[in-house]
Design a protein around this motif. Structure first.
Motif, PDB file in Angstrom:
ATOM      1  N   ARG A 240      49.222   1.937   7.676  1.00 13.23           N
ATOM      2  CA  ARG A 240      49.558   2.293   6.296  1.00 13.23           C
ATOM      3  C   ARG A 240      48.314   2.745   5.527  1.00 13.23           C
ATOM      4  N   VAL A 241      47.192   2.073   5.750  1.00 14.21           N
ATOM      5  CA  VAL A 241      45.947   2.441   5.057  1.00 14.21           C
ATOM      6  C   VAL A 241      45.446   3.792   5.548  1.00 14.21           C
ATOM      7  N   PHE A 242      45.448   3.997   6.864  1.00 11.56           N
ATOM      8  CA  PHE A 242      44.950   5.256   7.412  1.00 11.56           C
ATOM      9  C   PHE A 242      45.835   6.432   7.021  1.00 11.56           C
ATOM     10  N   GLN A 243      47.129   6.190   6.888  1.00  6.04           N
ATOM     11  CA  GLN A 243      48.018   7.268   6.457  1.00  6.04           C
ATOM     12  C   GLN A 243      47.638   7.763   5.061  1.00  6.04           C
ATOM     13  N   VAL A 244      47.301   6.841   4.169  1.00  2.00           N
ATOM     14  CA  VAL A 244      46.882   7.237   2.819  1.00  2.00           C
ATOM     15  C   VAL A 244      45.587   8.042   2.883  1.00  2.00           C
ATOM     16  N   LEU A 245      44.636   7.582   3.671  1.00  2.93           N
ATOM     17  CA  LEU A 245      43.358   8.290   3.789  1.00  2.93           C
ATOM     18  C   LEU A 245      43.559   9.703   4.330  1.00  2.93           C
ATOM     19  N   VAL A 246      44.358   9.810   5.401  1.00  2.00           N
ATOM     20  CA  VAL A 246      44.569  11.113   6.036  1.00  2.00           C
ATOM     21  C   VAL A 246      45.294  12.072   5.092  1.00  2.00           C
ATOM     22  N   VAL A 247      46.357  11.606   4.455  1.00  2.00           N
ATOM     23  CA  VAL A 247      47.151  12.478   3.586  1.00  2.00           C
ATOM     24  C   VAL A 247      46.352  12.859   2.342  1.00  2.00           C
ATOM     25  N   THR A 276      48.509   2.595 -10.714  1.00  2.00           N
ATOM     26  CA  THR A 276      47.349   2.378 -11.586  1.00  2.00           C
ATOM     27  C   THR A 276      46.511   3.648 -11.577  1.00  2.00           C
ATOM     28  N   SER A 277      45.651   3.787 -12.579  1.00  2.00           N
ATOM     29  CA  SER A 277      44.880   5.024 -12.741  1.00  2.00           C
ATOM     30  C   SER A 277      43.537   4.992 -12.022  1.00  2.00           C
ATOM     31  N   GLN A 278      43.143   3.858 -11.473  1.00  2.00           N
ATOM     32  CA  GLN A 278      41.860   3.772 -10.788  1.00  2.00           C
ATOM     33  C   GLN A 278      41.934   4.446  -9.420  1.00  2.00           C
ATOM     34  N   PHE A 279      40.811   5.006  -8.958  1.00  2.00           N
ATOM     35  CA  PHE A 279      40.733   5.683  -7.655  1.00  2.00           C
ATOM     36  C   PHE A 279      41.801   6.789  -7.560  1.00  2.00           C
ATOM     37  N   ARG A 280      41.811   7.658  -8.553  1.00  2.00           N
ATOM     38  CA  ARG A 280      42.863   8.668  -8.662  1.00  2.00           C
ATOM     39  C   ARG A 280      42.915   9.626  -7.478  1.00  2.00           C
ATOM     40  N   PHE A 281      41.796   9.790  -6.777  1.00  2.00           N
ATOM     41  CA  PHE A 281      41.793  10.718  -5.649  1.00  2.00           C
ATOM     42  C   PHE A 281      42.889  10.367  -4.644  1.00  2.00           C
ATOM     43  N   PHE A 282      43.099   9.091  -4.412  1.00  2.00           N
ATOM     44  CA  PHE A 282      44.073   8.682  -3.394  1.00  2.00           C
ATOM     45  C   PHE A 282      45.507   8.905  -3.847  1.00  2.00           C
ATOM     46  N   ASP A 283      45.718   9.156  -5.150  1.00  2.00           N
ATOM     47  CA  ASP A 283      47.061   9.512  -5.609  1.00  2.00           C
ATOM     48  C   ASP A 283      47.541  10.817  -4.976  1.00  2.00           C
ATOM     49  N   TRP A 298      52.780  10.941   7.801  1.00  2.00           N
ATOM     50  CA  TRP A 298      51.400  11.450   7.794  1.00  2.00           C
ATOM     51  C   TRP A 298      51.259  12.686   6.902  1.00  2.00           C
ATOM     52  N   ARG A 299      52.321  12.979   6.138  1.00  2.00           N
ATOM     53  CA  ARG A 299      52.308  14.095   5.187  1.00  2.00           C
ATOM     54  C   ARG A 299      52.550  13.626   3.749  1.00  2.00           C
ATOM     55  N   LEU A 300      53.176  12.472   3.605  1.00  2.00           N
ATOM     56  CA  LEU A 300      53.518  11.966   2.277  1.00  2.00           C
ATOM     57  C   LEU A 300      53.548  10.442   2.320  1.00  2.00           C
ATOM     58  N   CYS A 301      52.855   9.823   1.357  1.00  2.00           N
ATOM     59  CA  CYS A 301      52.843   8.369   1.220  1.00  2.00           C
ATOM     60  C   CYS A 301      53.496   7.987  -0.102  1.00  2.00           C
ATOM     61  N   THR A 302      54.054   6.810  -0.154  1.00  2.00           N
ATOM     62  CA  THR A 302      54.634   6.337  -1.399  1.00  2.00           C
ATOM     63  C   THR A 302      53.526   5.875  -2.344  1.00  2.00           C
ATOM     64  N   VAL A 303      53.838   5.819  -3.619  1.00  2.00           N
ATOM     65  CA  VAL A 303      52.877   5.330  -4.609  1.00  2.00           C
ATOM     66  C   VAL A 303      52.496   3.889  -4.293  1.00  2.00           C
ATOM     67  N   GLU A 308      48.367  -0.115  -2.299  1.00  2.00           N
ATOM     68  CA  GLU A 308      47.871  -1.121  -1.358  1.00  2.00           C
ATOM     69  C   GLU A 308      46.416  -0.840  -0.986  1.00  2.00           C
ATOM     70  N   LEU A 309      46.098   0.416  -0.733  1.00  2.00           N
ATOM     71  CA  LEU A 309      44.716   0.783  -0.440  1.00  2.00           C
ATOM     72  C   LEU A 309      43.821   0.507  -1.645  1.00  2.00           C
ATOM     73  N   LYS A 310      44.313   0.810  -2.833  1.00  2.00           N
ATOM     74  CA  LYS A 310      43.520   0.567  -4.039  1.00  2.00           C
ATOM     75  C   LYS A 310      43.227  -0.923  -4.217  1.00  2.00           C
ATOM     76  N   MET A 311      44.193  -1.764  -3.883  1.00  2.00           N
ATOM     77  CA  MET A 311      43.972  -3.212  -3.970  1.00  2.00           C
ATOM     78  C   MET A 311      42.812  -3.646  -3.085  1.00  2.00           C
ATOM     79  N   LEU A 312      42.777  -3.111  -1.863  1.00  2.00           N
ATOM     80  CA  LEU A 312      41.687  -3.457  -0.943  1.00  2.00           C
ATOM     81  C   LEU A 312      40.348  -2.964  -1.478  1.00  2.00           C
ATOM     82  N   LEU A 313      40.327  -1.768  -2.050  1.00  2.00           N
ATOM     83  CA  LEU A 313      39.081  -1.228  -2.590  1.00  2.00           C
ATOM     84  C   LEU A 313      38.591  -2.049  -3.776  1.00  2.00           C
ATOM     85  N   ARG A 314      39.513  -2.554  -4.594  1.00  2.00           N
ATOM     86  CA  ARG A 314      39.092  -3.366  -5.739  1.00  2.00           C
ATOM     87  C   ARG A 314      38.472  -4.681  -5.291  1.00  2.00           C
TER      88      ARG A 314
END
Length: 531
Positions: A240-247, A276-283, A298-303, A308-314
């Motif tokens: 799930r995390v890698f899908q967000v990064l790739v997309v 949330t508005s933080q780390f907007r690039f991953f939106d 691998w083309r579209l992730c849910t908000v 979830e990725l943003k939570m880990l980054l925080r």
């Protein structure tokens, strides 16, 4: 578990009338009586039976130098807290927490058996190479086995509480306190009884006792398999995390809408995190592509997936600030023991093994946990108005402060020891262990609670593993620092700061170095917490 089922049948009015009497009983039952904590108790007994005195085993039985022994112990302990990443991945993706604990408990038992056999038979042989291979094989099987237990045991215990129930939500905060309390009972037995057995009767007996108890813990855990609440697996958290990064990278040239809550972004998953508005690039990973036929994981992730990725980054800055803390606590299984070996260990008519000094750390934890839960939390609750009294970050910060104070004291003790004509009493080390025990109650427990609560629902085991990874990183950092300091200071015929004969070195300089790092780390933690 029977208490839980009966309690759920009581009417809402009745429940609230005696809820504050029920939840402490539930916490204690969950932490001490039920099979899963029993397995964790056995694991902690085995782990500390090895780790508390391992530096002595390496220097006396394998004839390793002080630097090599301290570095090896920190590396091994670091590995014990690195393997929970594997355990968490298997638990969250394939096996679930219960099955993961079961498999890794079995590996753990095999590792302890190998360690016991190596201590029983091979020292009498003339082949030191085989002995060394057997020792390290057993140790690293233990390190592998602990991965599935440390990542899943506290998460499985916390799963037994319902966050939708306000009483159970408060009880879960106490669970982490009493969970840490219960595993320190195993640590206490290891630091007293088993360390004495290893030093006075033999290493094989000292390893055989926890091996037998590990087998008993495995049997108890299997017997309790039908009484737990189980949560469904949500698929691989790594995927799930890698899908967000790739997309997000694939959509890097696309422009985000001004309002990221519009239909330009994909829908939320039910019950998951909001945008949330933080780390907007991953939106950008959630932007609906113009060609519907290209829509896929691998083309579209849910908000929610992006969040979830943003939570880990925080959580990353808080995680990084814990590395220095656990590098400091690593001294209790490395340099503190080496320091104790050159101190006067006679206390009255008794000779205290240096590894047994960790008893002060354990007793400090056992005393501080109930005092914190029964006294400090109610007092803090009146001041802050929060259910748990102090926030998790406040708890962590207090522990970081205490660790810096401990290293200042340890450096002062070593300076006095080097200047003392007669051997200095080993009891001067007691405050170091005691204060670090209090620091663990604040930081270690606060860390477990923080990473469990702040992790996405599909990554609860992974969140616990991230907490364990901080312990691993701290021990690896200590190993690297010891090796680097020894290499940098031992040149041109000089013994360096940490020689085999500590009377010729300056271990106090290393302690001052750690004190300075701890103070700087505390300032960085405060900055990150405020942000």
């Amino acid at each position: 578990m029977l208490l839980r089922s009966r309690y759920s049948q009581v009417s809402t009015c009745q429940k609230h009338s005696f809820s504050m009497l029920i939840w402490p009983m539930k916490v204690i039952i969950t932490c001490i009586i039920e099979p899963e904590p029993g397995a964790e108790f056995s694991e902690c007994l085995c782990f500390f039976a090895v780790s508390r005195n391992l530096v002595t085993y390496l220097t006396t039985m394998l004839h390793r130098s002080n630097v090599d022994a301290a570095s090896s112990v920190s590396t091994w302990i670091g590995t014990c807290f690195l393997t929970p990443l594997l355990g968490a991945f298997l638990a969250d993706t394939y096996w679930g927490r219960y099955s993961t604990i079961l498999v890794f408990l079995s590996l753990y038992a095999i590792g302890m058996l190998t360690t016991t056999v190596s201590a029983l038979f091979l020292p009498s042989s003339n082949n030191g190479g085989i002995h060394r291979v057997a020792v390290y094989l057993g140790l690293y099987l233990v390190a592998l086995g602990t991965g599935g237990i440390k990542s899943c045991s506290s998460a499985l215990g916390a799963d037994q509480f319902n966050d939708a129930d306000p009483v159970e939500r408060v009880a879960k905060g106490s669970f982490f306190n009493w969970y840490y309390f219960s595993i320190n009972i195993g640590s206490l037995l290891s630091a007293t009884v088993l360390v004495w057995v290893q030093d006075n009767i033999g290493w094989s007996v000292g390893f055989a006792i926890p091996t037998v108890l590990m087998g008993f813990g495995l049997a108890v855990f299997v017997a309790g398999g039908k009484v737990y609440r189980y949560k469904r697996m949500s698929g691989s958290p790594f995927t799930r995390v890698f899908q967000v990064l790739v997309v997000a990278v694939r959509n890097c040239r696309l422009e985000l809408p001004d309002d990221c809550d519009t239909t330009a972004l994909s829908l939320y998953e039910n019950g998951k995190a909001e945008h949330t508005s933080q780390f907007r690039f991953f939106d950008k990973a959630a932007i609906v592509p113009p060609s519907p036929e290209k829509i896929g994981p691998w083309r579209l992730c849910t908000v929610s997936q992006v969040e979830e990725l943003k939570m880990l980054l925080r959580m990353a800055p808080i995680w990084a600030s814990l590395l220095i803390f656990f590098a400091v606590t690593a001294q209790m299984s490395s340099t503190f023991i080496e320091q104790g070996l050159v101190m006067d260990n006679r206390v009255g008519a008794f000779a205290v093994p240096p590894a047994a000094m960790s008893t002060f750390d354990i007793v400090s934890v056992l005393v501080c946990v109930p005092v914190y839960d029964a006294v400090m939390v109610p007092l803090a609750r009146r001041v802050t108005g929060k259910d748990r009294g102090l926030t998790q970050l406040q708890r962590i910060g207090i522990g970081l402060s205490l660790s810096a104070i401990t290293m200042v004291y340890a450096a002062s003790v070593e300076t006095r020891r080097l200047a003392a004509a007669p051997a200095m009493s080993i009891m001067w080390q007691a405050p170091c262990y005691s204060v670090l025990g209090v620091a663990e109650v604040f930081t270690s427990i606060g860390m477990l609670e923080f990473f469990y609560d702040q992790s996405p629902e599909s990554m609860k085991s992974m969140g616990t593993a991230l907490a364990q990874l901080a312990i691993a990183g701290g021990n690896y950092l200590n190993s690297a620092l010891i090796s680097a300091v020894a290499s940098a200071t031992a040149g041109g015929g000089k013994p360096g700061w940490i020689p085999d004969n500590l009377d010729e070195g300056h271990l106090d300089y290393y302690f001052w170095f750690l004190a300075a790092l701890s103070a700087l780390n505390l300032l960085l933690f405060i900055h990150c917490s405020i942000r």
